[in-house]
Write an enzyme that holds these catalytic residues in place. Structure first.
Site, PDB file in Angstrom:
ATOM      1  N   GLU A   1      17.868 -27.947  36.118  1.00 58.41           N
ATOM      2  CA  GLU A   1      16.990 -26.806  35.867  1.00 58.41           C
ATOM      3  C   GLU A   1      16.877 -26.536  34.371  1.00 58.41           C
ATOM      4  O   GLU A   1      17.898 -26.442  33.671  1.00 58.41           O
ATOM      5  CB  GLU A   1      17.530 -25.566  36.583  1.00 58.41           C
ATOM      6  CG  GLU A   1      16.671 -24.332  36.385  1.00 58.41           C
ATOM      7  CD  GLU A   1      17.222 -23.117  37.106  1.00 58.41           C
ATOM      8  OE1 GLU A   1      16.729 -22.000  36.837  1.00 58.41           O
ATOM      9  OE2 GLU A   1      18.151 -23.267  37.929  1.00 58.41           O
TER      10      GLU A   1
ATOM     11  N   GLU B   1      12.858 -16.219  42.508  1.00 56.11           N
ATOM     12  CA  GLU B   1      14.143 -15.585  42.197  1.00 56.11           C
ATOM     13  C   GLU B   1      13.860 -14.236  41.518  1.00 56.11           C
ATOM     14  O   GLU B   1      14.500 -13.872  40.539  1.00 56.11           O
ATOM     15  CB  GLU B   1      14.970 -16.462  41.271  1.00 56.11           C
ATOM     16  CG  GLU B   1      15.312 -17.832  41.843  1.00 56.11           C
ATOM     17  CD  GLU B   1      15.983 -18.713  40.816  1.00 56.11           C
ATOM     18  OE1 GLU B   1      16.947 -19.402  41.176  1.00 56.11           O
ATOM     19  OE2 GLU B   1      15.540 -18.718  39.642  1.00 56.11           O
TER      20      GLU B   1
ATOM     21  N   ARG C   1      30.156 -16.478  41.902  1.00 62.43           N
ATOM     22  CA  ARG C   1      30.852 -15.977  40.715  1.00 62.43           C
ATOM     23  C   ARG C   1      32.370 -16.040  40.849  1.00 62.43           C
ATOM     24  O   ARG C   1      33.101 -15.291  40.184  1.00 62.43           O
ATOM     25  CB  ARG C   1      30.408 -14.542  40.422  1.00 62.43           C
ATOM     26  CG  ARG C   1      28.906 -14.438  40.163  1.00 62.43           C
ATOM     27  CD  ARG C   1      28.476 -13.057  39.724  1.00 62.43           C
ATOM     28  NE  ARG C   1      27.027 -12.947  39.629  1.00 62.43           N
ATOM     29  CZ  ARG C   1      26.302 -13.348  38.589  1.00 62.43           C
ATOM     30  NH1 ARG C   1      26.912 -13.899  37.547  1.00 62.43           N
ATOM     31  NH2 ARG C   1      24.991 -13.205  38.565  1.00 62.43           N
TER      32      ARG C   1
ATOM     33  N   ASP D   1      16.357 -14.803  28.961  1.00 64.71           N
ATOM     34  CA  ASP D   1      16.159 -15.083  30.383  1.00 64.71           C
ATOM     35  C   ASP D   1      16.197 -13.788  31.190  1.00 64.71           C
ATOM     36  O   ASP D   1      17.277 -13.290  31.515  1.00 64.71           O
ATOM     37  CB  ASP D   1      17.261 -16.050  30.843  1.00 64.71           C
ATOM     38  CG  ASP D   1      17.216 -16.353  32.332  1.00 64.71           C
ATOM     39  OD1 ASP D   1      16.226 -15.980  32.985  1.00 64.71           O
ATOM     40  OD2 ASP D   1      18.179 -16.961  32.839  1.00 64.71           O
TER      41      ASP D   1
ATOM     42  N   HIS E   1      22.241 -25.669  36.496  1.00 62.27           N
ATOM     43  CA  HIS E   1      21.962 -25.489  35.075  1.00 62.27           C
ATOM     44  C   HIS E   1      22.711 -26.580  34.308  1.00 62.27           C
ATOM     45  O   HIS E   1      23.748 -27.077  34.761  1.00 62.27           O
ATOM     46  CB  HIS E   1      22.453 -24.126  34.600  1.00 62.27           C
ATOM     47  CG  HIS E   1      21.774 -22.980  35.275  1.00 62.27           C
ATOM     48  ND1 HIS E   1      22.349 -21.736  35.403  1.00 62.27           N
ATOM     49  CD2 HIS E   1      20.556 -22.880  35.864  1.00 62.27           C
ATOM     50  CE1 HIS E   1      21.530 -20.916  36.031  1.00 62.27           C
ATOM     51  NE2 HIS E   1      20.432 -21.601  36.337  1.00 62.27           N
TER      52      HIS E   1
ATOM     53  N   HIS F   1      21.922 -23.685  45.165  1.00 57.58           N
ATOM     54  CA  HIS F   1      22.178 -23.512  43.729  1.00 57.58           C
ATOM     55  C   HIS F   1      23.676 -23.561  43.481  1.00 57.58           C
ATOM     56  O   HIS F   1      24.458 -22.976  44.228  1.00 57.58           O
ATOM     57  CB  HIS F   1      21.610 -22.169  43.244  1.00 57.58           C
ATOM     58  CG  HIS F   1      21.396 -22.109  41.760  1.00 57.58           C
ATOM     59  ND1 HIS F   1      22.437 -22.119  40.860  1.00 57.58           N
ATOM     60  CD2 HIS F   1      20.261 -22.065  41.015  1.00 57.58           C
ATOM     61  CE1 HIS F   1      21.951 -22.073  39.633  1.00 57.58           C
ATOM     62  NE2 HIS F   1      20.634 -22.047  39.701  1.00 57.58           N
TER      63      HIS F   1
ATOM     64  N   HIS G   1      12.157 -19.263  32.558  1.00 59.12           N
ATOM     65  CA  HIS G   1      12.922 -19.959  31.521  1.00 59.12           C
ATOM     66  C   HIS G   1      11.992 -20.712  30.583  1.00 59.12           C
ATOM     67  O   HIS G   1      12.153 -20.663  29.355  1.00 59.12           O
ATOM     68  CB  HIS G   1      13.904 -20.944  32.157  1.00 59.12           C
ATOM     69  CG  HIS G   1      14.931 -20.306  33.018  1.00 59.12           C
ATOM     70  ND1 HIS G   1      15.832 -21.041  33.779  1.00 59.12           N
ATOM     71  CD2 HIS G   1      15.216 -19.002  33.282  1.00 59.12           C
ATOM     72  CE1 HIS G   1      16.618 -20.221  34.443  1.00 59.12           C
ATOM     73  NE2 HIS G   1      16.269 -18.976  34.169  1.00 59.12           N
TER      74      HIS G   1
ATOM     75  N   HIS H   1      14.166 -12.546  34.563  1.00 65.93           N
ATOM     76  CA  HIS H   1      13.170 -12.753  35.610  1.00 65.93           C
ATOM     77  C   HIS H   1      12.472 -11.447  35.951  1.00 65.93           C
ATOM     78  O   HIS H   1      13.072 -10.373  35.900  1.00 65.93           O
ATOM     79  CB  HIS H   1      13.844 -13.291  36.873  1.00 65.93           C
ATOM     80  CG  HIS H   1      14.448 -14.646  36.698  1.00 65.93           C
ATOM     81  ND1 HIS H   1      14.830 -15.427  37.765  1.00 65.93           N
ATOM     82  CD2 HIS H   1      14.732 -15.376  35.593  1.00 65.93           C
ATOM     83  CE1 HIS H   1      15.334 -16.570  37.327  1.00 65.93           C
ATOM     84  NE2 HIS H   1      15.288 -16.545  36.005  1.00 65.93           N
TER      85      HIS H   1
ATOM     86  N   HIS I   1      11.107 -22.853  40.271  1.00 65.95           N
ATOM     87  CA  HIS I   1      11.502 -21.459  40.408  1.00 65.95           C
ATOM     88  C   HIS I   1      10.345 -20.631  39.864  1.00 65.95           C
ATOM     89  O   HIS I   1      10.037 -20.693  38.668  1.00 65.95           O
ATOM     90  CB  HIS I   1      12.785 -21.180  39.627  1.00 65.95           C
ATOM     91  CG  HIS I   1      14.008 -21.720  40.298  1.00 65.95           C
ATOM     92  ND1 HIS I   1      15.225 -21.852  39.661  1.00 65.95           N
ATOM     93  CD2 HIS I   1      14.201 -22.160  41.574  1.00 65.95           C
ATOM     94  CE1 HIS I   1      16.115 -22.344  40.511  1.00 65.95           C
ATOM     95  NE2 HIS I   1      15.513 -22.534  41.676  1.00 65.95           N
TER      96      HIS I   1
ATOM     97  N   TYR J   1      27.787 -20.230  39.511  1.00 69.49           N
ATOM     98  CA  TYR J   1      27.456 -19.835  38.141  1.00 69.49           C
ATOM     99  C   TYR J   1      28.563 -20.142  37.131  1.00 69.49           C
ATOM    100  O   TYR J   1      28.306 -20.193  35.924  1.00 69.49           O
ATOM    101  CB  TYR J   1      27.144 -18.336  38.083  1.00 69.49           C
ATOM    102  CG  TYR J   1      25.775 -17.968  38.589  1.00 69.49           C
ATOM    103  CD1 TYR J   1      24.664 -18.768  38.364  1.00 69.49           C
ATOM    104  CD2 TYR J   1      25.584 -16.774  39.300  1.00 69.49           C
ATOM    105  CE1 TYR J   1      23.408 -18.417  38.824  1.00 69.49           C
ATOM    106  CE2 TYR J   1      24.330 -16.405  39.762  1.00 69.49           C
ATOM    107  CZ  TYR J   1      23.253 -17.236  39.517  1.00 69.49           C
ATOM    108  OH  TYR J   1      21.996 -16.873  39.972  1.00 69.49           O
TER     109      TYR J   1
ATOM    110  N   ASP K   1      11.821 -23.899  36.016  1.00 70.27           N
ATOM    111  CA  ASP K   1      11.795 -22.442  36.134  1.00 70.27           C
ATOM    112  C   ASP K   1      10.738 -21.888  35.190  1.00 70.27           C
ATOM    113  O   ASP K   1      10.808 -22.085  33.974  1.00 70.27           O
ATOM    114  CB  ASP K   1      13.175 -21.873  35.792  1.00 70.27           C
ATOM    115  CG  ASP K   1      13.287 -20.384  36.065  1.00 70.27           C
ATOM    116  OD1 ASP K   1      12.514 -19.605  35.456  1.00 70.27           O
ATOM    117  OD2 ASP K   1      14.148 -19.979  36.876  1.00 70.27           O
TER     118      ASP K   1
END
Length: 302
Positions: free
Chosen positions: A161, A277, A55, A245, A125, A85, A198, A247, A232, A88, A195
């Site tokens: 993804e 995740e 981040r 979204d 993403h 990954h 998702h 999880h 995922h 973000y 995923d």
């Protein structure tokens, strides 16, 4: 950490029971060698990590000794593949020129770090651009990937993804992912990471065996099952086709145990590495999710 015992069965016994590679996204706090130890203690046979703070834009230099230990331990414990990954903040579909340019630059940084770690895959993403239609974003993402791969020819495989389709995301339909791949000058190092949360939120229903069959056919008809390099494995807290979204723990959300049992034992997916995740609210969450998944996998016939 070293005093904790590995959760569940010993690795060799786990692999005798199921050949499927199972893992979690694990923290890199304290270094990459500690991340692989965390994965081992959770009973993982594959893993996912960030290569830096996800981040922020600041990039901490890699430590050669830590990387060497990371590689030694994952070989010793047979943990692989390793998925990295992307950060973000990266948005390969951004309509803002400065962010778009920085996203391409930072994507290359993540790709280079993935390769220094010896990881097999970099998951990203596709991005979002509020107010833009999917066709515009598809062109934007493919242009970004073409530029990134021109700046750095990938040795690791880049995995696109699928998204839930919230907040202007692109990639919530597998046809959109297909169209991005189709616009790349070289797609030989491109795959997908599907995923389940998702996909369910975006309208791919896997609550039944028939639904899982349909998903396998859809993947094959669009991007091709040969490009499916990882999944995922996440339940979904929100309703089917909600485009939200969120999880959730395996079997405890809207997909449910029957759906995951059908998915985990499907002939088209049983050899695909699965990364969870799921939420990490307590230290018991990951072991519980691993136990649930293992319980759903059919034991091989003798």
């Amino acid at each position: 950490m070293g005093s904790r015992q590995r959760s569940g069965l010993p690795l060799v016994d786990a692999l005798k029971i199921n050949v499927m590679r199972l893992g979690f996204h694990v923290s890199i706090s304290g270094g990459f060698s500690l991340a692989v130890q965390r994965a081992y203690e959770l009973g993982c046979t594959c893993m996912q990590i960030f290569s830096r703070n996800p981040r922020g834009w600041t990039v901490k230099p890699l430590d050669a000794a830590d990387i060497a230990e990371f590689k030694t331990l994952r070989e010793k414990w047979d943990i692989g593949p390793v998925f990295v990954h992307t950060n973000y903040l990266i948005n390969l579909a951004s309509s803002k020129p400065d962010l778009y340019e920085k996203s391409i630059e930072q994507f290359v940084v993540d790709l280079e770090r993935t390769e220094h770690l010896g990881a097999e895959y970099l998951v990203t993403h596709l991005g979002s651009a509020t107010g833009k239609d999917p066709a515009w974003m598809i062109e934007r993402v493919s242009s970004a990937l073409n530029m990134a791969m021109k700046l750095h020819a990938p040795k690791a495989t880049i995995l696109l993804e699928n998204t839930a389709g919230e907040k202007g995301d692109v990639g919530y339909e597998l046809e959109q992912v297909r169209d991005v791949i189709g616009r790349l000058r070289d797609s030989s190092r491109i795959g997908i990471c599907y995923d389940t949360c998702h996909g369910f939120a975006a309208g791919y229903d896997i609550r039944t065996k028939e639904g899982v069959d349909s998903l396998a056919k859809k993947i094959d008809d669009t991007v091709g099952l040969d490009r499916l390099k990882g999944m995922h494995l996440n339940d979904c807290l929100r309703d089917f086709n909600s485009r939200v979204d969120r999880h959730w723990h395996i079997g405890e959300g809207k997909i449910g145990l029957d759906g995951f049992k059908a998915l985990l034992n499907h002939p088209k997916f049983k050899d695909v590495p699965m990364i969870m995740e799921t939420p990490k609210e307590t230290e018991e969450d990951d072991p519980r999710n691993m136990k649930t998944v293992r319980s759903l996998i059919a034991k091989p016939k003798k």
